[in-house]
Design an enzyme around this catalytic site. Structure first.
Site, short mmCIF file in Angstrom:
data_model
loop_
_atom_site.label_atom_id
_atom_site.label_comp_id
_atom_site.label_asym_id
_atom_site.label_seq_id
_atom_site.Cartn_x
_atom_site.Cartn_y
_atom_site.Cartn_z
N HIS A 93 7.14 4.29 5.48
CA HIS A 93 7.71 5.79 5.55
C HIS A 93 6.61 6.86 5.54
CE1 HIS A 93 7.58 5.90 0.85
NE2 HIS A 93 7.32 7.02 1.21
N ASP A 94 5.34 6.41 4.99
CA ASP A 94 4.41 7.46 4.87
C ASP A 94 3.16 7.19 5.88
OD1 ASP A 94 5.42 9.14 2.89
OD2 ASP A 94 4.87 7.97 1.15
N GLU A 97 2.45 9.91 8.65
CA GLU A 97 1.79 11.06 8.14
C GLU A 97 0.44 11.03 7.75
OE1 GLU A 97 3.66 14.27 7.99
OE2 GLU A 97 2.48 15.66 6.81
N ASP A 98 0.12 9.99 7.10
CA ASP A 98 -1.25 9.92 6.11
C ASP A 98 -2.24 8.92 6.90
OD1 ASP A 98 0.04 11.46 4.37
OD2 ASP A 98 0.63 9.67 3.01
MN MN Z 1 6.64 8.61 -0.03
#
Ligand code: MN
Length: 745
Positions: A93-94, A97-98
């Site tokens: 999930h991250d 973005e990261d």
């Molecule tokens: Mn998170």
């Protein structure tokens, strides 16, 4: 593994071992990921991708970042019970973005579906970072619901884990995140039926937002634990014996209320912890009950319990016959236990219990069972989407409405054909009409309830009512209706009508102004418009145009105001011409009867219409009997005899002059609010206004043409409600010298 060695060196061997251990635990606790080798391989692959992508990065607490996605995946799998796709999406999930991984990578490595879920999660993160305001953000989040509901569920799990680990954040961030959680995620969790998650989030919010309260209640709960357990045993043993006698397979548990709900109760009832008697509820879960026997069994157990303890009839809740909007099913009762203490008992089957704990995720599990109703979430999503279709709706209002629909417990009402419709408590017959169709809403004049009594449109629906809406072609939507509706659907339909009217009046008003000024050769400048605005005492030029267009302002004054010298602020006059409708009414022929005071008529005792009301008349021997058109008795009579539409012309001599004094705090706009209420809502003509201001206080004297004292009282009460108005009272005619050519209207 193709991992950069220098980054790898940042984690100790111990940390790397822990990461692997946490992941293996996730796998072993996720039975749904063990469907086949292929699924397990995919989950492993997701872990590998995420682990490498986040490698070397740490959370603020200092632990490796990857432990967060693993924990979120575990909540998604263990606590909510979702399957492998969600676990994979949670692990990833991250990353978009990261890290350097793109959605295309995820789509090709896993599947487009998983990429879509991850995309949704990334979008929400973007939305939350935005400073646009919570209402706007919330709206955007709800929009993503339409894509895949798993996005929201995983996001809830993500937020839950962040809340659980909030200790490592700096205090100001703790408060911001806790506020955002209580504002956005708690209502969402509630709505989707994730009670346990909602409760935990609420408690965590309280812990950071009101730590004193939180720890105080926590200690008191711990302190009274022994006493509570002792009492519970006394309470439960007789029930257990009965159930065993009847060979019922059950489990019995008790749980204390969450800290935040105890706090809510203490505040609501203004009592101390010791006086919150229902700190705990006893829950009886029936095992191995076939679906078709569930309801009967729950009621049987209810009857065993109430044989032992006296129930409080007011506290019986049957969420089995009509489940809550979010799918919750159970039977709740409150009974008088030993020592005269009320105890709440919840009766449910194992299936119901799973739904209660895990909401819609559990619904999916049971979706294929015959006869089981499909997820109510879709119903709700449609409702939310319906409220989003109004494109320029302002976001804050949306949030209000959303909350309104969220916390309201529902009621059910039926059409004459027996179709069930769901409404928030407090909904009216008019809401019902709009629920059926906007045209029916626009023309509704009343309703027949349960094939018997006839009621007006503001009748408050009772659960179980059968509602037949009575309509009339001559009925038109009224602005006042906004006060008697509570559903989003009705509000949208009404807004559409008035938005159009407002626009039309605005354009018409602009035209009137331009034409009038042109005729007299006055240039349309800002200064001129300002003068006119001030002259009429309206807020701004928009209100000026709208009111001119609607005929609420006397357009003959335009020139006078446009050319007047600016007056001192202290005294302001304006006047309203008597209703101009008179002339138009003269021409309305045919089906509309005009009643003048010379005509014979009697006023019906039931509804007491006064001049200005919409009325109808029934022919009597020598004239008419006049009723309000929404009078229940008249509506009923209309079913048997024809009524005459009647316009009522009020004669000047029928009104009398009354004076009132208003005191309050002086602020911008208060004048126009006052005059708005007087002239528009109450249809009273103002003769003169005199205002004195002292420091920040003002005193206003108004001379008004009033029909009767009832009207005066209503008006005074409405004025009293305006913010910053402190006192409204009737006074004898005051004398005060006025420039006669300004006040003779
Ligand atoms: Mn998170």
């Amino acid at each position: 593994m193709f991992v950069n060695i220098t980054e790898m060196s940042e984690f100790s061997q111990e940390e790397k071992d822990n990461i692997d251990k946490q992941f293996e635990e996730l796998l072993s606790h996720s039975p749904k990921c063990h469907k086949n080798e292929e699924t397990i391989a995919l989950v492993r692959k997701a872990f590998k991708v995420a682990n490498e992508a986040h490698f070397g990065t740490r959370r603020r607490s200092g632990e490796p970042y990857i432990l967060h996605p693993i924990a979120v995946a575990r909540i998604v799998s263990d606590e909510i019970g979702l399957g492998s796709k969600s676990v994979i999406a949670a692990l990833l999930h991250d990353v978009v973005e990261d890290t350097d991984i793109t959605l295309e990578d995820i789509s090709s490595m896993f599947s487009p579906k998983i990429a879509q879920i991850v995309d949704g999660l990334t979008k929400i993160r973007g939305v939350l970072k935005n400073k646009e305001g919570q209402a706007e953000n919330f709206k955007k989040i709800v929009f993503t619901l339409s894509e895949d509901v798993r996005v929201i569920i995983i996001k809830l799990a993500d937020r839950l884990h962040n809340m659980r680990t909030l200790d490592s954040m700096p205090p100001e961030k703790q408060i911001r995140i806790a506020e955002e959680t209580s504002m956005l995620f708690v209502p969402l969790a509630h709505r989707m039926g994730f009670y346990r998650i909602k409760m935990e989030m609420e408690d965590l919010c309280l812990k950071y937002l009101k730590p004193n309260v939180y720890y105080d209640i926590l200690h008191q709960l711990k302190g009274s634990e022994k006493k509570r357990i002792h009492y519970l045993n006394r309470f439960c043993i007789p029930i257990m014996m009965t159930l065993e006698q009847h060979n019922i397979n059950y489990s019995i548990t008790s749980r204390s209320k969450s800290i935040s709900s105890i706090w809510a109760k203490m505040q609501k009832k203004n009592i101390s912890f010791d006086n919150v008697y229902d700190v705990f509820a006893v829950r009886i879960i029936l095992q191995d009950i076939p679906l078709e026997e569930e309801k009967a069994m729950c009621w049987r157990v209810y009857s065993y319990i109430t044989d032992k303890y006296t129930p409080n009839p007011e506290r019986l809740r049957d969420w089995i016959s009509t489940p809550k909007d979010n799918g919750y099913e159970a039977l709740h009762t409150t009974v008088m236990g030993p020592d005269g203490t009320w105890v709440e008992v919840q009766i449910r089957t194992q299936r119901m219990d799973e739904i209660a704990e895990n909401g819609f995720a559990a619904h999916w599990k049971y979706k294929n069972i015959d006869g089981f109703e499909q997820s109510q979430l879709e119903v709700w999503m449609k409702r939310v989407q319906a409220s989003l279709t109004n494109p320029d709706e302002d976001a804050l209002k949306f949030l209000d409405e959303f909350k309104m629909n969220l916390y309201a417990t529902d009621l059910f009402a039926f059409t004459p054909k027996g179709e069930m419709h769901r409404f928030p408590i407090g909904a009216t017959a008019l809401d019902f009409a709009y629920e059926i169709h906007s045209e029916i809403g626009h023309h509704a004049i009343g309703a027949r309830i349960n094939k018997q009594k006839i009621v007006a449109i503001d009748y408050k629906l009772q659960s179980g009512d059968q509602v037949e809406i009575l309509t009339s072609e001559s009925q038109k939507p009224q602005k006042e209706w906004f006060k008697i509706i509570s559903t989003v659907k009705a509000s949208n339909a009404l807004q559409q009508v008035f938005k159009y009217e407002k626009k039309r009046n605005h354009m018409r008003g602009q035209q009137i102004l331009a034409e009038t000024l042109e005729e007299k050769d006055v240039p349309v400048t800002h200064t001129v418009i300002d003068k006119i605005v001030q002259g009429y005492g309206v807020v701004d030029k928009n209100e000026l145009y709208e009111k001119l267009g609607a005929g609420d302002l006397n357009k003959d004054k335009i020139f006078e105001y446009a050319t007047q010298k600016r007056k001192s602020k202290k005294i302001l006059f304006w006047s309203f011409s008597p209703n101009k409708e008179e002339q138009e009414e003269e021409q309305e022929g045919n089906d509309v009867k005009i009643i003048r005071h010379s005509t014979n008529y009697t006023i019906a005792d039931c509804c007491h219409p006064i001049p200005g009301d919409q009325v109808i008349g029934f022919k009597t021997e020598n004239g008419y009997e006049i009723h309000k058109d929404n009078c229940p008795i008249a509506i009923e009579r209309q079913l048997k005899e024809t009524a005459q539409r009647i316009k009522w012309i009020s004669k000047q001599e029928q009104v009398f002059l009354a004076s009132i004094q208003i005191k309050g705090k002086d602020r911008i706009g208060i004048l126009s609010e006052m005059s708005g209420i007087i002239a528009k809502q109450l249809n009273v003509n103002i003769r003169t206004v005199h205002i004195e201001t002292m420091e920040k206080e003002f005193t206003a004297y108004l001379d008004l043409y009033i029909h009767d004292s009832q009207q005066l009282n209503t008006m005074m009460m409405s004025l009293q409600k305006i913010k910053d108005i402190e006192k409204v009272q009737r006074v004898e005619q005051y004398t005060f010298t006025i420039n006669t050519n300004k006040s003779n209207n």
